[in-house]
Design a protein around this motif. Structure first.
Motif, short mmCIF file in Angstrom:
data_model
loop_
_atom_site.label_atom_id
_atom_site.label_comp_id
_atom_site.label_asym_id
_atom_site.label_seq_id
_atom_site.Cartn_x
_atom_site.Cartn_y
_atom_site.Cartn_z
N UNK A 132 3.78 -15.18 34.52
CA UNK A 132 3.35 -15.09 33.16
C UNK A 132 2.80 -14.34 32.15
N UNK A 133 4.05 -13.19 32.66
CA UNK A 133 4.86 -12.32 31.65
C UNK A 133 5.19 -12.69 30.08
N UNK A 154 5.28 -16.61 23.73
CA UNK A 154 4.29 -17.07 22.64
C UNK A 154 4.28 -16.03 22.13
N UNK A 155 4.38 -14.90 21.73
CA UNK A 155 4.18 -13.44 21.14
C UNK A 155 6.08 -13.61 19.63
N UNK A 197 7.97 -16.20 15.16
CA UNK A 197 8.48 -16.66 14.35
C UNK A 197 8.08 -18.10 13.27
N UNK A 198 7.00 -18.17 12.97
CA UNK A 198 5.85 -18.82 12.59
C UNK A 198 5.33 -18.33 11.40
#
Length: 402
Positions: free
Chosen positions: A152-153, A159-160, A165-166
């Protein structure tokens, strides 16, 4: 009174059996069979239903069933029931009475004692506490599991990084789109003008690589000058040539709160009040004695009809309004240098020092008029101007009487 006592009193002990033989099947209604079923027709019933009483315990609402023998009516009839003698009972099955030769005493099994209201509330409260504890434990356990699990980490970190980047890519796209849009705007609106035949009209920026940008900047400057600067560079025409009589001195005077005062009421609406002795003042300083110029910060649509109404003889030679003022720091300033007159022969009359801040040496401040009809300032001002002109310039025909 108990049922046994009622039966002994009304029917006697000999008629007790016949009283208990009465069945609902012996009753014939004139309206036909009842539409509602008889709740006591079920022979398998062993006890009556217990009424439901709502109980409020804090923020918890519960319904507690009270045994039939504990209701207020049963408690009130209990002493009479205990004192009544034993009555023979019969067993009724399917609405048919069956008699036994011997005394048969039937007894139904005693119902289990119903739990009290307090016990049910306590059990309900304990159940709620257990549910809350289980929910809290589940939530904390799931969060701890998410934090403890290495998978999960890694997912959170991925995700971060993906969001970062987006965001960076979106910023680059927005910045690049803005630059392209600005260049396209300048190339389209900054292109050179063309004549009727489609030929390019040369201007001061023709031949420069940045000519479209210069044209756009010049357009913004012209728009700013249109709003801030006076409408034209030369506000008054040239002095009258001979043989016309050109007054030697020019009096520039504000309209609002000097000659008239604006007033608005529910009864009359918006109107202007004439200052006392206004006609006398214009007769003294009007043409040909002085060149009178109205220079007001009011708009032409409002002030021009007012000037025409109190000056039917046209003693005022020129009228300048808001479009001829210079807008500075939120105030409309009169620029006397654009009057096309010798400033040493110009007298500017106003009550506001900010209006004449560009030419303070030409300003003559007078009291502001707010509608007082006992005011005599215009009479004093007319005498002052007349005496000052005749004293400083004793040449003949310098002052004329109308």
């Amino acid at each position: 009174m108990s049922l046994s006592k009622l039966s002994q009193t009304c029917l006697g002990r000999q008629n007790v059996k016949s009283f208990f033989r009465f069945s609902s099947s012996d009753f014939k209604s004139l309206l036909g069979p009842p539409a509602v079923a008889n709740p006591f027709a079920d022979p398998g019933r062993t006890r009556l239903a217990r009424p439901i009483v709502p109980v409020n315990h804090g923020n918890v609402f519960a319904s507690v069933r009270i045994p039939i023998n504990e209701t207020p009516e049963a408690v009130a009839l209990k002493p009479e029931v205990d004192e009544a003698p034993l009555v023979e009972k019969s067993i009724v099955k399917d609405s048919i009475e069956v008699e036994t030769p011997e005394k048969v005493v039937t007894s139904s099994p005693a119902p289990a004692p119903a739990p009290s209201a307090v016990d049910e509330l306590n059990s309900l409260k304990e159940s709620l506490d257990k549910l809350e504890a289980a929910a809290a434990k589940t939530t904390s356990g799931s969060s701890d599991d998410n934090n403890d699990q290495p998978g999960n980490q890694e997912e959170v970190e991925a995700r971060r990084k993906r969001m970062e980047r987006n965001t960076r890519i979106g910023g680059y796209v927005l910045f690049g789109g803005s630059i392209v849009g600005f260049i396209s705007f300048c190339l389209y609106y900054g292109r050179a003008k063309r004549d009727e035949l489609g030929n390019v009209v040369a201007d001061e920026f023709t031949g420069s690589f940045l000519a479209p940008f210069y044209r756009i900047a010049n357009s913004f400057k012209l728009w700013r000058d249109y709003v801030v600067e006076p409408a034209r560079e030369q506000l008054l025409p040239d002095p009258l040539p001979a043989p016309y009589l050109q007054p030697k001195y020019t009096i520039v005077i504000e309209l609002k709160n000097i000659l008239v005062h604006p007033e608005w009421t529910y009864k009359t609406g918006y109107r202007f009040l004439k200052r006392p002795a206004l006609d006398y003042f214009l007769d003294v300083i009007g043409y040909p004695n002085f060149e009178v110029v109205i220079y007001s910060s009011e708009s032409m649509m409002t002030a021009a009809p007012v000037v025409d109404s109190f000056d039917p003889k046209q003693r005022i030679m020129y009228k300048l309004f808001r479009d001829c003022t210079k807008y500075m720091n939120g105030h409309h300033v009169k620029d006397l240098s654009k009057l096309n007159r010798d400033l040493s022969k110009v007298i500017y009359i106003d009550f506001d020092a900010k209006s004449g801040q560009l030419n303070p040496e030409n300003m003559l401040r007078v009291p502001e008029w707010r509608g007082n009809m006992d005011d005599t300032s215009l009479v004093d001002l007319a005498e002052l101007l007349k005496n000052d002109v005749t004293t400083t310039d004793p040449s003949p025909n310098v002052f004329y009487k109308n």
